[in-house]
Design a protein around this motif. Sequence first.
Motif, mmCIF file in Angstrom:
data_model
loop_
_atom_site.group_PDB
_atom_site.id
_atom_site.type_symbol
_atom_site.label_atom_id
_atom_site.label_comp_id
_atom_site.label_asym_id
_atom_site.label_seq_id
_atom_site.Cartn_x
_atom_site.Cartn_y
_atom_site.Cartn_z
ATOM 1 N N ALA A 1 0.841 -1.199 0.000
ATOM 2 C CA ALA A 1 0.000 0.000 0.000
ATOM 3 C C ALA A 1 0.874 1.246 0.000
ATOM 4 O O ALA A 1 1.970 1.240 0.544
ATOM 5 C CB ALA A 1 -0.889 0.008 1.250
ATOM 6 N N ARG B 1 -5.592 5.316 7.411
ATOM 7 C CA ARG B 1 -4.731 4.163 7.241
ATOM 8 C C ARG B 1 -5.206 2.949 8.039
ATOM 9 O O ARG B 1 -4.440 1.989 8.215
ATOM 10 C CB ARG B 1 -3.291 4.528 7.617
ATOM 11 N N HIS C 1 -7.486 1.393 2.732
ATOM 12 C CA HIS C 1 -6.270 0.626 2.986
ATOM 13 C C HIS C 1 -6.550 -0.653 3.781
ATOM 14 O O HIS C 1 -5.605 -1.310 4.245
ATOM 15 C CB HIS C 1 -5.246 1.481 3.734
ATOM 16 N N HIS D 1 -6.589 -3.594 -1.389
ATOM 17 C CA HIS D 1 -5.544 -4.087 -0.486
ATOM 18 C C HIS D 1 -6.037 -5.201 0.435
ATOM 19 O O HIS D 1 -5.250 -5.708 1.248
ATOM 20 C CB HIS D 1 -4.998 -2.935 0.363
#
Length: 224
Positions: free
Chosen positions: A29, A113, A136, A161
């Motif tokens: 990522a 995140r 993410h 991801h």
Amino acid sequence: MEPRKGSTDSVRRLSTFDQSIAESSVSAAPQPRFANTKEYDSILYGPVVDYSFRRLDSVNDAIKLTPRAGVKPNEFTEDRKMKSCSLRLSHNRLNDLSGLKQLIDTLLVEPRRLFWIDLSFNNFYLIDPVLIMCIHLQVLNMHGNQVAKLYEVDKLAVLTHLRSLTLHGNPVELLKGYRSYIVGVIPQLKSLDYSTITKQDRSTAAVMKSFTRHKRPARRRYDE
């Protein structure tokens, strides 16, 4: 309905497994630029923010509570944001994720995140589309809920991801072609229900997909 109980040792073992999968793929990522790499690591791999077994009926209720203490205490920034990208909301009474964005914005120093979330052993009948804002996200635990429709999984296809997903213990697990369908819809997965996805799994999923003309409006709708 009372939250289902699970042993602490079991929860810790599964959490370690989840974290290892996420850590092995997190480098794929895009990562922000921090002047101090050690500081970034302390945020990304900080202790899980744990609201499990809190009898939560709403995500918003968690904002008023202090996270459960773990072996390693949560670390805070000067403005009282937690250095973590992992959130546990398992073993509660949740049936939707209204308020999730507010919760992570309030708690985490890097809410964008968030890459690990545990929603297991709640009362979810659907995969809440709010999850696709977690761009993410790499590990999603939803085992022990009430999801019954295979097409609910389509919503997760946009999470490029995503590496590990659990849905065992949901009614959907009993449907024919369950594993092959999910592997076909989310080819980026490496693990499903704590079982590594094999070449044979992918081959079977490809064959099933070629014989199935299933439109996925959910994917289009939630990708807007």
